[in-house]
Design a protein around this motif. Structure first.
Motif, PDB file in Angstrom:
ATOM      1  N   ASP A 150      39.087  40.525  39.041  1.00 49.47           N
ATOM      2  CA  ASP A 150      39.242  39.138  39.056  1.00 49.47           C
ATOM      3  C   ASP A 150      39.457  38.700  37.539  1.00 49.47           C
ATOM      4  OD1 ASP A 150      38.921  36.511  40.425  1.00 49.47           O
ATOM      5  OD2 ASP A 150      37.250  36.232  38.764  1.00 49.47           O
ATOM      6  N   THR A 192      48.385  36.516  36.154  1.00 50.46           N
ATOM      7  CA  THR A 192      48.703  35.226  36.265  1.00 50.46           C
ATOM      8  C   THR A 192      49.325  34.327  35.219  1.00 50.46           C
ATOM      9  OG1 THR A 192      47.581  35.489  38.353  1.00 50.46           O
ATOM     10  CG2 THR A 192      48.602  33.147  37.896  1.00 50.46           C
ATOM     11  N   ASP A 216      45.877  41.427  44.635  1.00 51.86           N
ATOM     12  CA  ASP A 216      46.010  40.877  45.796  1.00 51.86           C
ATOM     13  C   ASP A 216      44.562  39.930  46.496  1.00 51.86           C
ATOM     14  OD1 ASP A 216      44.348  42.748  46.665  1.00 51.86           O
ATOM     15  OD2 ASP A 216      46.076  43.868  47.811  1.00 51.86           O
ATOM     16  N   ASP A 217      44.493  39.522  47.571  1.00 54.57           N
ATOM     17  CA  ASP A 217      43.226  39.019  48.097  1.00 54.57           C
ATOM     18  C   ASP A 217      42.255  40.097  48.581  1.00 54.57           C
ATOM     19  OD1 ASP A 217      44.084  36.738  47.759  1.00 54.57           O
ATOM     20  OD2 ASP A 217      45.107  36.415  50.043  1.00 54.57           O
ATOM     21  N   ASN A 218      42.637  41.426  48.562  1.00 55.01           N
ATOM     22  CA  ASN A 218      41.620  42.495  48.891  1.00 55.01           C
ATOM     23  C   ASN A 218      41.254  43.192  47.639  1.00 55.01           C
ATOM     24  OD1 ASN A 218      41.927  41.967  51.779  1.00 55.01           O
ATOM     25  ND2 ASN A 218      44.035  42.901  51.674  1.00 55.01           N
ATOM     26  N   ASP A 219      41.170  42.385  46.660  1.00 55.45           N
ATOM     27  CA  ASP A 219      40.837  43.114  45.111  1.00 55.45           C
ATOM     28  C   ASP A 219      41.470  44.488  44.847  1.00 55.45           C
ATOM     29  OD1 ASP A 219      39.042  41.251  44.398  1.00 55.45           O
ATOM     30  OD2 ASP A 219      37.450  41.825  45.674  1.00 55.45           O
TER      31      ASP A 219
END
Length: 278
Positions: free
Chosen positions: A6, A13, A155-158
């Protein structure tokens, strides 16, 4: 830096350079496809009030990205720091001139497409380039082989996703997409014969040593973090379209968008996807 995806994702980003608003007068979205868990965004080059494609403006935009694309972040940041401390732009000018020299003068080269891939990936997808392959060239007049870009994101799945970039400029979209898939397939499979591309991660440059070391753990097969590494791809496929053909009617952005949307949505295009072995 804490080895936390995270935290790494937020840092990556924030490092992406450029904003979509910078391109709003040049490019616009025509349509979006979701095929086999892959997302395809189709953009078109806008025309001005007189119906002329804004190609020259796009080239100018790309030229402003040359330094960011070719020069490692640590050198750019050092030049910026010297400017702040002394008010002198010598170092900024020096690296800008060096960046221009890294491009080949060969007529048939894909370096323009690779530059545009970089600019769009950072500004639209917010995946920062983590390796300046152009700065590793031993001969400015030679084209750099291998992936056209290396980008990172979470991504959203770490999972830490390494995006191997590929850019193709063709007359038709089908041939460009097919060639992109063929070019990048072996890298996505992490085949032994492309280990040289993967080893380039040793040259990762984010001008942040703790972040770099945290990321490199995910590329080390002896590390538990290796299970959270996902090889991905980002393609830039550029092609000619009949919407821009000359006619007695002045080109408008709305007409171009409608023609492209109709071609890509009615009927739906069946794209050949590469099946990758686990």
């Amino acid at each position: 830096m804490e080895d936390n995806l995270d935290t790494i994702g937020k840092a990556l980003t924030e490092m992406a350079r450029g904003e979509l608003t910078e391109l709003s007068s040049l490019l616009a979205s025509a349509c979006t496809h979701d095929i086999n868990e892959n997302k395809i965004n189709c953009y078109y080059l806008k025309v001005d009030a007189n119906g002329r494609p804004r190609l020259n403006e796009l080239i100018k935009y790309m030229s402003m990205k040359i330094t960011d694309y070719t020069i490692p972040r640590n050198r750019i940041n050092k030049a910026k720091q010297k400017l702040i401390e002394s008010g002198c732009t010598d170092e900024i000018t020096k690296i800008a001139l060096e960046a221009r020299k890294l491009f080949t003068k060969l007529e048939l080269t894909g370096e323009g497409g690779e530059l545009l891939l970089f600019a769009l990936t950072e500004s639209i997808l917010k995946f920062p380039q983590v390796l300046c392959k152009m700065s590793l060239k031993t001969d400015e007049q030679m084209h750099f082989h291998g992936a056209d870009g290396v980008f990172l994101g979470v991504d959203d799945n770490d999972m830490l996703c390494v995006y191997w970039g590929e850019s193709k400029l063709h007359a038709t979209h089908s041939s460009a997409i097919s060639e992109c898939i063929t070019s990048i397939a072996n890298i996505l499979k992490m085949e032994p014969d492309v280990d040289s591309d993967i080893r380039l991660i040793d040259y990762i440059d984010l001008d942040n040593s703790s972040l770099e070391e945290a990321i490199k753990n995910y590329f080390d097969y002896t590390s538990p973090s290796y299970d959270q590494l996902r090889p991905c791809a980002v393609f830039l496929v550029s092609f000619d379209h009949s919407a821009y053909e000359k006619s007695n009617t002045k080109l408008t952005n709305e007409n171009i968008r409608e023609k492209i949307e109709n071609d890509f949505l009615k009927p739906r295009i069946q794209l050949r996807s590469a099946t990758l072995d686990n």
